[in-house]
Scaffold this motif. Structure first.
Motif, PDB file in Angstrom:
ATOM      1  N   SER A  77       0.874  -1.310  -0.050  1.00 53.30           N
ATOM      2  CA  SER A  77      -0.106  -0.107   0.067  1.00 53.30           C
ATOM      3  C   SER A  77       0.883   1.208  -0.134  1.00 53.30           C
ATOM      4  CB  SER A  77      -0.994   0.010   1.111  1.00 53.30           C
ATOM      5  OG  SER A  77      -1.641   1.210   1.167  1.00 53.30           O
ATOM      6  N   LEU A 128      -7.427   0.593  -0.451  1.00 54.35           N
ATOM      7  CA  LEU A 128      -8.087  -0.562  -0.507  1.00 54.35           C
ATOM      8  C   LEU A 128      -7.162  -1.799   0.103  1.00 54.35           C
ATOM      9  CD1 LEU A 128     -10.590  -0.553  -3.464  1.00 54.35           C
ATOM     10  CD2 LEU A 128     -11.083  -0.738  -0.978  1.00 54.35           C
ATOM     11  N   VAL A 174      -6.822  -1.473   3.787  1.00 56.74           N
ATOM     12  CA  VAL A 174      -7.752  -2.060   4.348  1.00 56.74           C
ATOM     13  C   VAL A 174      -7.712  -3.428   4.350  1.00 56.74           C
ATOM     14  CG1 VAL A 174     -10.449  -2.001   4.262  1.00 56.74           C
ATOM     15  CG2 VAL A 174      -9.282   0.276   4.041  1.00 56.74           C
ATOM     16  N   ALA A 175      -7.361  -4.012   3.498  1.00 59.70           N
ATOM     17  CA  ALA A 175      -7.273  -5.600   3.327  1.00 59.70           C
ATOM     18  C   ALA A 175      -6.399  -6.006   4.380  1.00 59.70           C
ATOM     19  CB  ALA A 175      -7.106  -6.024   1.959  1.00 59.70           C
ATOM     20  N   TRP A 177     -11.456  -9.000   3.208  1.00 63.93           N
ATOM     21  CA  TRP A 177     -10.162  -9.128   2.580  1.00 63.93           C
ATOM     22  C   TRP A 177     -10.379  -9.218   1.042  1.00 63.93           C
ATOM     23  CZ3 TRP A 177      -7.379 -12.793  -0.055  1.00 63.93           C
ATOM     24  CH2 TRP A 177      -6.087 -12.987  -0.156  1.00 63.93           C
ATOM     25  N   CYS A 198     -11.914  -6.421  -0.916  1.00 69.75           N
ATOM     26  CA  CYS A 198     -10.961  -5.468  -1.174  1.00 69.75           C
ATOM     27  C   CYS A 198      -9.916  -5.659  -2.235  1.00 69.75           C
ATOM     28  CB  CYS A 198      -9.976  -5.139  -0.103  1.00 69.75           C
ATOM     29  SG  CYS A 198     -10.916  -4.161   1.346  1.00 69.75           S
ATOM     30  N   TRP A 199      -9.367  -7.058  -2.272  1.00 71.57           N
ATOM     31  CA  TRP A 199      -8.741  -7.526  -3.376  1.00 71.57           C
ATOM     32  C   TRP A 199      -9.173  -7.558  -4.394  1.00 71.57           C
ATOM     33  CZ3 TRP A 199      -3.546  -6.939  -3.679  1.00 71.57           C
ATOM     34  CH2 TRP A 199      -2.963  -6.606  -2.559  1.00 71.57           C
ATOM     35  N   SER A 218     -11.674  -5.810  -5.701  1.00 71.43           N
ATOM     36  CA  SER A 218     -11.877  -4.405  -6.089  1.00 71.43           C
ATOM     37  C   SER A 218     -10.513  -3.811  -6.497  1.00 71.43           C
ATOM     38  CB  SER A 218     -12.305  -3.400  -4.937  1.00 71.43           C
ATOM     39  OG  SER A 218     -13.754  -3.938  -4.322  1.00 71.43           O
TER      40      SER A 218
END
Length: 118
Positions: free
Chosen positions: A10, A61, A64-65, A74, A77-78, A80
């Motif tokens: 990230s 994201l 967040v994951a 998880w 998010c992945w 997305s």
């Protein structure tokens, strides 16, 4: 359990998005040109700002994951992130086509300028 790898990825993506935005606005030398050049650069800057924004969203994201750990959040998010990166590739392809069309419109002017110099 938070994943350190997600934080590293990230942070890397945030840094990459910042670097792209920085070099788009102030990092590359600007050359004086015609109205066609000014219009193209304005549109290019707007389109690429959208791409940079998508990179920021993907980086968020991923973070967040990492916080959520394994589970439904998880996976969501992945998934997305994957869709966002596919959209970025598609938008970059469109940007390449627009750049090609711009240079195709500009080529006669360049030829005219070169023939005037000789």
């Amino acid at each position: 359990m938070p994943s350190v790898a997600s934080y590293i990825l990230s942070a890397t993506l945030f840094g990459f998005a910042w670097w792209l935005g920085h070099h788009e606005s102030s990092g590359w030398p600007e050359e004086a040109g015609s109205d066609l050049d000014a219009e193209y650069k304005l549109l290019r800057r707007r389109r690429r700002a959208r791409i940079h924004g998508l990179f920021y969203v993907a980086a968020f994201l991923i973070a967040v994951a990492g916080v959520a750990g394994t589970g439904r959040i998880w996976i969501a998010c992945w998934m997305s992130v994957m869709l966002i990166l596919i959209a970025i590739v598609f938008l970059a392809l469109l940007d390449g086509f627009r750049t090609h069309r711009y240079f195709k419109q500009k080529l006669p002017r360049i030829r005219q300028r070169l023939s005037d110099d000789f």
